[in-house]
Write an enzyme that holds these catalytic residues in place. Structure first.
Site, PDB file in Angstrom:
ATOM      1  N   ASP A 129       0.820  -1.229   0.000  1.00 11.01           N
ATOM      2  CA  ASP A 129       0.000   0.000   0.000  1.00 11.01           C
ATOM      3  C   ASP A 129       0.844   1.264   0.000  1.00 11.01           C
ATOM      4  OD1 ASP A 129      -2.238  -1.572   0.249  1.00 11.01           O
ATOM      5  OD2 ASP A 129      -2.581  -1.116   2.369  1.00 11.01           O
ATOM      6  N   HIS A 130       1.923   1.239   0.815  1.00  8.53           N
ATOM      7  CA  HIS A 130       2.643   2.500   1.014  1.00  8.53           C
ATOM      8  C   HIS A 130       3.593   2.850  -0.123  1.00  8.53           C
ATOM      9  CE1 HIS A 130       0.392   2.981   4.514  1.00  8.53           C
ATOM     10  NE2 HIS A 130       0.876   1.913   5.096  1.00  8.53           N
TER      11      HIS A 130
ATOM     12  N   THR B 279      -5.606   0.588   9.843  1.00  6.74           N
ATOM     13  CA  THR B 279      -6.652  -0.227  10.461  1.00  6.74           C
ATOM     14  C   THR B 279      -6.421  -0.259  11.975  1.00  6.74           C
ATOM     15  OG1 THR B 279      -6.562  -1.534   8.452  1.00  6.74           O
ATOM     16  CG2 THR B 279      -7.812  -2.450  10.280  1.00  6.74           C
TER      17      THR B 279
ATOM     18  N   HIS C 245       4.202  -1.850   6.483  1.00  8.95           N
ATOM     19  CA  HIS C 245       4.905  -0.591   6.722  1.00  8.95           C
ATOM     20  C   HIS C 245       6.388  -0.775   7.002  1.00  8.95           C
ATOM     21  CE1 HIS C 245       6.033   3.154   8.780  1.00  8.95           C
ATOM     22  NE2 HIS C 245       5.187   3.696   7.918  1.00  8.95           N
TER      23      HIS C 245
ATOM     24  N   ARG D 152      -7.051   6.270  -0.778  1.00  8.19           N
ATOM     25  CA  ARG D 152      -5.941   7.153  -0.404  1.00  8.19           C
ATOM     26  C   ARG D 152      -4.596   6.649  -0.919  1.00  8.19           C
ATOM     27  NH1 ARG D 152      -5.766   6.192   6.125  1.00  8.19           N
ATOM     28  NH2 ARG D 152      -7.950   6.757   5.908  1.00  8.19           N
TER      29      ARG D 152
ATOM     30  N   ARG E  74       2.242  12.771  -5.148  1.00  2.49           N
ATOM     31  CA  ARG E  74       2.310  13.639  -6.327  1.00  2.49           C
ATOM     32  C   ARG E  74       1.220  13.322  -7.356  1.00  2.49           C
ATOM     33  NH1 ARG E  74       4.597  16.048  -3.401  1.00  2.49           N
ATOM     34  NH2 ARG E  74       6.619  17.066  -3.424  1.00  2.49           N
TER      35      ARG E  74
ATOM     36  N   HIS F 116      -0.129  -6.965  11.252  1.00  2.00           N
ATOM     37  CA  HIS F 116      -0.287  -5.579  11.678  1.00  2.00           C
ATOM     38  C   HIS F 116       0.807  -5.193  12.671  1.00  2.00           C
ATOM     39  CE1 HIS F 116      -2.139  -1.711  12.221  1.00  2.00           C
ATOM     40  NE2 HIS F 116      -2.964  -2.026  11.253  1.00  2.00           N
ATOM     41  N   ALA F 117       1.566  -4.195  12.274  1.00  2.00           N
ATOM     42  CA  ALA F 117       2.636  -3.613  13.105  1.00  2.00           C
ATOM     43  C   ALA F 117       3.781  -4.587  13.394  1.00  2.00           C
ATOM     44  CB  ALA F 117       2.068  -3.026  14.394  1.00  2.00           C
TER      45      ALA F 117
ATOM     46  N   GLU G  42      -7.262  -6.741   0.678  1.00  2.00           N
ATOM     47  CA  GLU G  42      -7.857  -6.305   1.949  1.00  2.00           C
ATOM     48  C   GLU G  42      -8.934  -5.295   1.628  1.00  2.00           C
ATOM     49  OE1 GLU G  42      -5.528  -4.273   4.896  1.00  2.00           O
ATOM     50  OE2 GLU G  42      -4.079  -5.894   4.828  1.00  2.00           O
TER      51      GLU G  42
HETATM   52  N1  PXP Z   1      -2.970  -6.883   8.063  1.00  2.00           N
HETATM   53  C1  PXP Z   1      -4.040  -6.075   7.943  1.00  2.00           C
HETATM   54  C2  PXP Z   1      -5.395  -6.680   8.013  1.00  2.00           C
HETATM   55  C3  PXP Z   1      -3.885  -4.690   7.744  1.00  2.00           C
HETATM   56  O1  PXP Z   1      -4.961  -3.896   7.635  1.00  2.00           O
HETATM   57  C4  PXP Z   1      -2.580  -4.167   7.620  1.00  2.00           C
HETATM   58  C5  PXP Z   1      -2.383  -2.715   7.342  1.00  2.00           C
HETATM   59  O2  PXP Z   1      -2.896  -2.402   6.095  1.00  2.00           O
HETATM   60  C6  PXP Z   1      -1.496  -5.053   7.725  1.00  2.00           C
HETATM   61  C7  PXP Z   1      -1.723  -6.396   7.976  1.00  2.00           C
HETATM   62  C8  PXP Z   1      -0.090  -4.579   7.613  1.00  2.00           C
HETATM   63  O3  PXP Z   1       0.192  -3.769   8.713  1.00  2.00           O
HETATM   64  P1  PXP Z   1       1.556  -2.984   8.773  1.00  2.00           P
HETATM   65  O4  PXP Z   1       1.577  -2.036   7.638  1.00  2.00           O
HETATM   66  O5  PXP Z   1       1.533  -2.344  10.111  1.00  2.00           O
HETATM   67  O6  PXP Z   1       2.646  -4.041   8.640  1.00  2.00           O
END
Ligand code: PXP
Length: 253
Positions: A9-10, A101, A221, A49, A18, A198-199, A70
């Site tokens: 995503d990032h 999230t 991330h 976004r 831009r 996540h994280a 997702e």
């Molecule tokens: N899993 C889910 C369901 C998420 O929503 C996200 C963030 O988009 C991630 C994993 C990845 O999280 P992170 O970017 O903190 O590694």
């Protein structure tokens, strides 16, 4: 060893700064594959976004590994998923004002709607995963709704890890890890696939990767952040090395 799902995503976040055409998430997905990603994940948010519809459309035929989409369980998103046919959809709650999230999906509190969403995905041959907190009621509700997999929200574990400086003699960190381990056991006992994410980052991933029967880790991330310095391929390779070491018992948390 669990499959590494790389969330790109990032890469799109940087592009959208831009509103141009670089960096291209499709190229990033290719680099992630070369680094050993087993899954490419993108979150198509309602507000678009970062990832755009055309990104998901281009990724689907391009990538050789699994595509995990997702998304919120909205009619619009279910329609897009059924058209594009990713390997898996991970249903997440979505708040317009959230930075990322924030919590797991409340499957127990929204059972009827989610059961219908799962049925629509599965009818299209798409694997359905629920992103939930490590809570037995949510796991049971996910099984009842027909989900194939649960992704346990590792945010609270990651926060505890950071606070404890990775010291597992600190009771809260140990408790958070135990809660995820127990959730994983229950998910497996319900016949579902046990995923987590996540994280997660290069410091805290080991103990999660070492959990028995964990199938997939979803990380975004921290990998994209490292890729800024090392390139995507090496950032994914290094994360995979840590996962492999932990899963094969070399990790000592
Ligand atoms: N899993 C889910 C369901 C998420 O929503 C996200 C963030 O988009 C991630 C994993 C990845 O999280 P992170 O970017 O903190 O590694």
């Amino acid at each position: 060893m669990p499959l590494l799902g790389v969330n790109i995503d990032h890469i799109a976040t940087i592009r959208q700064a831009r509103r141009g055409d670089e960096p291209d998430p499709v190229r990033a997905a290719h680099e992630a594959e070369l680094g050993g990603a087993g899954i490419i994940t993108v979150h198509l948010r309602e507000d678009r976004r970062h990832i755009q519809d055309h990104d998901v459309e281009r990724l689907r035929p391009f990538i050789k590994v699994r595509l995990n989409l997702e998304m919120a369980a909205s009619a619009e998103m279910i329609g897009i998923a059924r058209r594009i046919e990713p390997h898996m959809c991970t249903l997440v709650p979505e708040g317009r004002l959230e930075v990322t999230t924030e919590g797991g999906l409340n499957v127990a509190g929204d059972a009827k709607r989610l059961k219908a969403a799962v049925a629509k995905l599965k009818a299209a041959g798409i694997v359905a995963s629920a992103f939930i907190d490590a809570d037995p009621d949510q796991i049971q509700a996910s099984a009842d709704a027909g989900f194939d997999a649960c992704e346990i929200h590792t945010g609270p574990y990651a926060a505890a890890f950071a606070k404890a400086g990775g010291d597992f003699s600190k009771p809260n960190l140990k408790a958070q890890l135990d809660t995820i381990a127990e959730a994983g056991e229950f998910i497996r006992a319900c016949g579902m696939r046990f995923n987590a994410g996540h994280a997660l980052n290069y410091h805290n991933v080991g103990p999660i990767a070492a959990l028995p029967e964990i199938a997939e880790l979803h990380i975004g991330h921290s990998i994209v952040s490292r890729a800024v310095y090392t390139g995507m391929r090496e950032a994914v390779r290094e994360m995979n090395r840590l996962i492999e070491n932990a899963a094969s018992g070399h990790h000592h948390g």
